[in-house]
Design an enzyme around this catalytic site. Structure first.
Site, PDB file in Angstrom:
ATOM      1  CG  PHE A   1       1.249  -7.017  15.624  1.00  0.00           C
ATOM      2  CD1 PHE A   1       2.468  -7.693  15.553  1.00  0.00           C
ATOM      3  CD2 PHE A   1       0.085  -7.774  15.623  1.00  0.00           C
ATOM      4  CE1 PHE A   1       2.521  -9.072  15.477  1.00  0.00           C
ATOM      5  CE2 PHE A   1       0.120  -9.155  15.556  1.00  0.00           C
ATOM      6  CZ  PHE A   1       1.344  -9.802  15.483  1.00  0.00           C
ATOM      7  CE  LYS A   2       0.390 -10.923  12.793  1.00  0.00           C
ATOM      8  NZ  LYS A   2      -0.447 -11.842  12.042  1.00  0.00           N
ATOM      9  CG  ASP A   3       0.727  -2.488   8.814  1.00  0.00           C
ATOM     10  OD1 ASP A   3       0.638  -3.178   7.780  1.00  0.00           O
ATOM     11  OD2 ASP A   3      -0.238  -1.860   9.300  1.00  0.00           O
TER      12      ASP A   3
END
Length: 474
Positions: A111-113
């Site tokens: 999810f950090k993308d």
């Protein structure tokens, strides 16, 4: 819009805080006022694609970036070619009243993308405008590092010094980071746990002379640019869920979100979305065995653990004891009073704990936050249960979220579980849960076979300074 420090004083505008990381007084940047959205805004945004929605949401915070420029940055960051799903963030019903919000379709399968791809574009934009360079100093418990490095690799004006805890990440996470050989990427494996890495980042960030001389910035979730970008996917998830409803029934529909939590940045973004006016009923905070945040939200007492007491778990990205973004929540809890917030953190520094139990009743009633803990056995059972019932394989962190989410499902209130990563990043745990090994595809095999480059370092600020002095952009 101006940004202020949680401990007092004005910091600057959005472009300023993208480069700064911690405020000079050690606080975190927050907007001087929370922008508001209403049902008219939500309906106006309903038919936008993800890039255009992100432009609208981030634009509420980035008022010093011309709208056309911001739209271009978001279009580059959220180019569907960078993501596995054309929907960008797909929603999927997984049973037990839960809907999975697919945040792991980006290049590093985490999810950090969703925020880091935007931050990479935005940093380049600001540095080009100012003819500057930036040396990003970050700490990762797993996914932040690879997302940051893949977003910033090969850029001329940015270098990355990423600290990770030796032996505390999955083999896939290590390979994603350490196999990068770009000249501007510096991987540093620290002897210790994530909190040791984070403490080193804070020590150097609070040395204002060193920070200025070496142009040190941050991409951890202490960087408000990431928080602003993450708010967009809460809005997106609400819109996509309510698309399922008859048009006359959509307005004001409340949903709850379950969020696996380590450094508190992801769920803080959801809290900000709620405070802005998005109809969110509950924010369900899920921790693993390092359940300092669960203890705080149940009791109001915050007791971070030592490095020795922070255990290595099968959801390693959540092996965090000191959650940096909690300060932003406490700032709101204490009436946005910087003096009370600073005093609370002085108490923490002096006694390694603080007590806000007098305010604990407001955590759910005012902010909608409830919490729970998931253990290794819990996540194995959860992974197995959802695979057997609906054929979906959850990664260990998302399994933590689903386990705690089921404890807080309310009749008539949709429960949306934020997916944090793809299961192949944690093959050992999936194999243990399902008794079937994940068969690595050609891309994964090539990743594991690639030579790795990493510098080993003790948890020593002076040795880190020397490394940065040698390799920093100037």
């Amino acid at each position: 819009m101006q940004y202020i420090s949680t401990r007092g004083g004005v910091i600057g505008h959005y472009c300023d805080i993208l480069l700064e990381g911690l405020a000079p007084n050690g606080g975190l940047a927050v907007p001087e006022r929370m922008p508001q959205i209403d049902s008219v805004d939500l309906e106006r945004w309903r038919h936008l694609d993800y890039a255009d929605l992100a432009t609208e949401v981030i634009g509420l915070f980035a008022t010093d970036i011309p709208r056309d420029d911001l739209a271009r940055l978001c279009r580059a960051a959220y180019d569907p070619a960078r993501y596995a799903s054309a929907e960008m963030v797909p929603l999927r019903d997984i049973g037990d009243g839960l809907t999975l919000v697919g945040l792991s379709e980006g290049p590093t399968l985490a999810f950090k993308d969703m925020a880091m791809q935007f931050l990479g574009e935005a940093l380049d934009y600001v540095l080009e405008k100012t003819d500057g360079v930036l040396n990003v100093l970050g700490a990762t418990s797993g996914d932040t590092g690879s997302a940051a490095e893949h977003a910033l690799r090969g850029r001329d004006r940015v270098s990355v010094f990423m600290l990770s805890p030796q032996g505390r990440m999955s083999a896939f996470q290590r390979a994603q980071m350490y196999s990068l050989h770009d000249a501007n990427v510096h991987n540093i494996a620290v002897e210790g746990v994530f909190d040791d890495c984070q403490n080193l980042v804070k020590q150097l960030a609070q040395d204002l002379d060193f920070k200025k001389a070496h142009r040190i910035g941050a991409v951890n979730s202490i960087n408000f640019g990431r928080i602003s970008a993450q708010i967009a996917y809460y809005v997106w998830a609400w819109l996509r869920y309510t698309d399922r409803l008859p048009e006359a029934e959509r307005e004001g529909v409340e949903v709850s979100f379950a969020v696996p939590s380590g450094n508190f940045g992801n769920i803080l973004s959801g809290l900000y979305a709620k405070l802005m006016g998005l109809p969110i009923r509950k924010l369900v905070l899920a921790t693993n065995e390092n359940n300092v945040l669960d203890e705080f939200f149940r009791t109001g007492i915050y007791r971070p653990r030592s490095a020795a007491d922070t255990v290595a778990t099968s959801s390693p990205s959540m092996d965090v004891s000191r959650a940096s973004n909690l300060e932003r929540f406490v700032f709101n809890l204490l009436g946005r009073d910087p003096h009370r917030t600073a005093a609370t953190w002085e108490t923490l520094a002096d006694h390694d704990t603080f007590d806000l139990s007098a305010e604990q009743g407001r955590f759910e009633s005012e902010f909608g936050i409830v919490s729970g803990t998931s253990t290794h056995e819990d996540r194995l059972r959860t992974i197995r249960a959802f695979f057997e019932s609906h054929g979906v394989t959850l990664d260990p962190h998302t399994a933590d979220g689903a386990k705690v989410a089921r404890e807080h499902v309310e009749p008539g209130v949709p429960m949306l579980v934020l997916e944090t990563a793809k299961p192949q990043k944690f093959a050992d745990t999936i194999t243990e849960a399902l008794s079937t090994p994940i068969v690595a595809d050609a891309e994964t095999r090539a990743l594991f076979d690639a030579p790795q480059r990493v510098t080993m370092l003790p948890a020593d600020a002076e040795q880190l300074r020397a490394l940065i002095e040698k390799s920093a952009l100037r």
